[in-house]
Design a protein around this motif. Sequence first.
Motif, PDB file in Angstrom:
ATOM      1  N   ALA A  94     -47.612 -39.512 -53.780  1.00 20.61           N
ATOM      2  CA  ALA A  94     -47.286 -39.118 -52.404  1.00 20.61           C
ATOM      3  C   ALA A  94     -48.543 -38.977 -51.559  1.00 20.61           C
ATOM      4  O   ALA A  94     -48.572 -39.379 -50.390  1.00 20.61           O
ATOM      5  CB  ALA A  94     -46.512 -37.799 -52.424  1.00 20.61           C
ATOM      6  N   ARG A  95     -49.601 -38.423 -52.156  1.00 21.43           N
ATOM      7  CA  ARG A  95     -50.859 -38.250 -51.427  1.00 21.43           C
ATOM      8  C   ARG A  95     -51.466 -39.610 -51.073  1.00 21.43           C
ATOM      9  O   ARG A  95     -51.912 -39.835 -49.945  1.00 21.43           O
ATOM     10  CB  ARG A  95     -51.856 -37.439 -52.256  1.00 21.43           C
ATOM     11  CG  ARG A  95     -53.160 -37.165 -51.499  1.00 21.43           C
ATOM     12  CD  ARG A  95     -54.246 -36.624 -52.415  1.00 21.43           C
ATOM     13  NE  ARG A  95     -53.875 -35.349 -52.990  1.00 21.43           N
ATOM     14  CZ  ARG A  95     -53.843 -35.106 -54.292  1.00 21.43           C
ATOM     15  NH1 ARG A  95     -54.157 -36.060 -55.162  1.00 21.43           N
ATOM     16  NH2 ARG A  95     -53.510 -33.911 -54.738  1.00 21.43           N
ATOM     17  N   LYS A  96     -51.457 -40.521 -52.046  1.00 21.97           N
ATOM     18  CA  LYS A  96     -52.019 -41.852 -51.819  1.00 21.97           C
ATOM     19  C   LYS A  96     -51.229 -42.600 -50.755  1.00 21.97           C
ATOM     20  O   LYS A  96     -51.798 -43.359 -49.955  1.00 21.97           O
ATOM     21  CB  LYS A  96     -52.015 -42.636 -53.128  1.00 21.97           C
ATOM     22  CG  LYS A  96     -52.732 -43.971 -53.047  1.00 21.97           C
ATOM     23  CD  LYS A  96     -52.800 -44.638 -54.421  1.00 21.97           C
ATOM     24  CE  LYS A  96     -53.542 -45.956 -54.339  1.00 21.97           C
ATOM     25  NZ  LYS A  96     -53.632 -46.618 -55.676  1.00 21.97           N
ATOM     26  N   SER A  97     -49.931 -42.391 -50.731  1.00 19.61           N
ATOM     27  CA  SER A  97     -49.069 -43.075 -49.754  1.00 19.61           C
ATOM     28  C   SER A  97     -49.029 -42.341 -48.419  1.00 19.61           C
ATOM     29  O   SER A  97     -48.376 -42.807 -47.478  1.00 19.61           O
ATOM     30  CB  SER A  97     -47.644 -43.188 -50.313  1.00 19.61           C
ATOM     31  OG  SER A  97     -47.639 -43.878 -51.535  1.00 19.61           O
ATOM     32  N   LYS A  98     -49.680 -41.173 -48.347  1.00 14.62           N
ATOM     33  CA  LYS A  98     -49.700 -40.341 -47.146  1.00 14.62           C
ATOM     34  C   LYS A  98     -48.297 -40.015 -46.648  1.00 14.62           C
ATOM     35  O   LYS A  98     -47.984 -40.161 -45.467  1.00 14.62           O
ATOM     36  CB  LYS A  98     -50.529 -41.014 -46.043  1.00 14.62           C
ATOM     37  CG  LYS A  98     -52.007 -41.123 -46.398  1.00 14.62           C
ATOM     38  CD  LYS A  98     -52.849 -41.644 -45.238  1.00 14.62           C
ATOM     39  CE  LYS A  98     -54.335 -41.660 -45.616  1.00 14.62           C
ATOM     40  NZ  LYS A  98     -55.192 -42.155 -44.510  1.00 14.62           N
ATOM     41  N   GLU A 155     -38.050 -34.070 -56.371  1.00 17.60           N
ATOM     42  CA  GLU A 155     -37.665 -34.855 -55.198  1.00 17.60           C
ATOM     43  C   GLU A 155     -38.461 -34.413 -53.971  1.00 17.60           C
ATOM     44  O   GLU A 155     -38.833 -35.240 -53.136  1.00 17.60           O
ATOM     45  CB  GLU A 155     -36.165 -34.723 -54.942  1.00 17.60           C
ATOM     46  CG  GLU A 155     -35.285 -35.339 -56.016  1.00 17.60           C
ATOM     47  CD  GLU A 155     -35.532 -36.827 -56.208  1.00 17.60           C
ATOM     48  OE1 GLU A 155     -35.625 -37.551 -55.192  1.00 17.60           O
ATOM     49  OE2 GLU A 155     -35.653 -37.271 -57.369  1.00 17.60           O
ATOM     50  N   MET A 156     -38.733 -33.119 -53.864  1.00 19.13           N
ATOM     51  CA  MET A 156     -39.531 -32.629 -52.736  1.00 19.13           C
ATOM     52  C   MET A 156     -40.968 -33.132 -52.821  1.00 19.13           C
ATOM     53  O   MET A 156     -41.554 -33.549 -51.814  1.00 19.13           O
ATOM     54  CB  MET A 156     -39.518 -31.097 -52.716  1.00 19.13           C
ATOM     55  CG  MET A 156     -38.180 -30.481 -52.392  1.00 19.13           C
ATOM     56  SD  MET A 156     -38.307 -28.701 -52.068  1.00 19.13           S
ATOM     57  CE  MET A 156     -39.165 -28.701 -50.500  1.00 19.13           C
ATOM     58  N   ILE A 157     -41.519 -33.093 -54.017  1.00 20.57           N
ATOM     59  CA  ILE A 157     -42.899 -33.556 -54.212  1.00 20.57           C
ATOM     60  C   ILE A 157     -43.013 -35.046 -53.917  1.00 20.57           C
ATOM     61  O   ILE A 157     -43.978 -35.493 -53.284  1.00 20.57           O
ATOM     62  CB  ILE A 157     -43.365 -33.233 -55.650  1.00 20.57           C
ATOM     63  CG1 ILE A 157     -43.510 -31.711 -55.809  1.00 20.57           C
ATOM     64  CG2 ILE A 157     -44.686 -33.927 -55.965  1.00 20.57           C
ATOM     65  CD1 ILE A 157     -43.736 -31.266 -57.226  1.00 20.57           C
TER      66      ILE A 157
END
Length: 227
Positions: free
Chosen positions: A203-207, A171-173
């Motif tokens: 998450a990285r792609k969605s910033k 959930e944190m990631i």
Amino acid sequence: MTLERDEISIFNPRILLMSSLITGSAFLSYRLYRSIQPIHKAYQIPKSYFRKKTLYGKVVSVGDGDNFHLFHTPGGLFTGWNWLRYPPQVNQRGLKGKTLHIRLCGVDAPERSHFGKPAQPYSEEALSWLKSYILGKFVRVKPLSLDRYGRVVCKVTKYSMGVIPRNVSLEMIKRGIGVVYESKSDAEFDGDEKKFKTQEKVARKSKKGLWKQGNKLITPGEYKRKY
């Protein structure tokens, strides 16, 4: 003759049966008593629990974005917790040596300010989220290993609406307030490493969260190596 009868009576099937029942009952009572006693220290966790069994308890304090203190409540309601005996209150004093220091597996949260070192961006957001998500709640932890600081590295599961299992690390990631644990020597994922890395890419792609920093991002692992 009386002595012989007494000696023979010791081996009477009824006496042997009663002795066996008494001994068995005492042994089972002792085992039951031990099984419902809280585990307060990491070294008290039986080796048979690691990677195989879980512990249930209340989160009584959260000290950082990826670790917390758990008060073990074995058996839950069935052994009287919250109606005959009660776990400590949140942030209650005097609990030193009475709680398990838990480190979330597979995730690294941004580092807060320690010993004069600057805090990383989103470190307070990670701490705030973890507090709101698990502080004062009951969770189930699966011990995986002990880290160099004596903390119990665990897969931590919180049950949403009482029935839906949520992996707290994952959930944190997903929210971008933690990254996949980078060290290969002592990393623990309980078989979920691929799932963790997939959600990190999303998450990285969605910033999301710390990924908004783009190329300026320093991961917690890089930060620790730097300082």
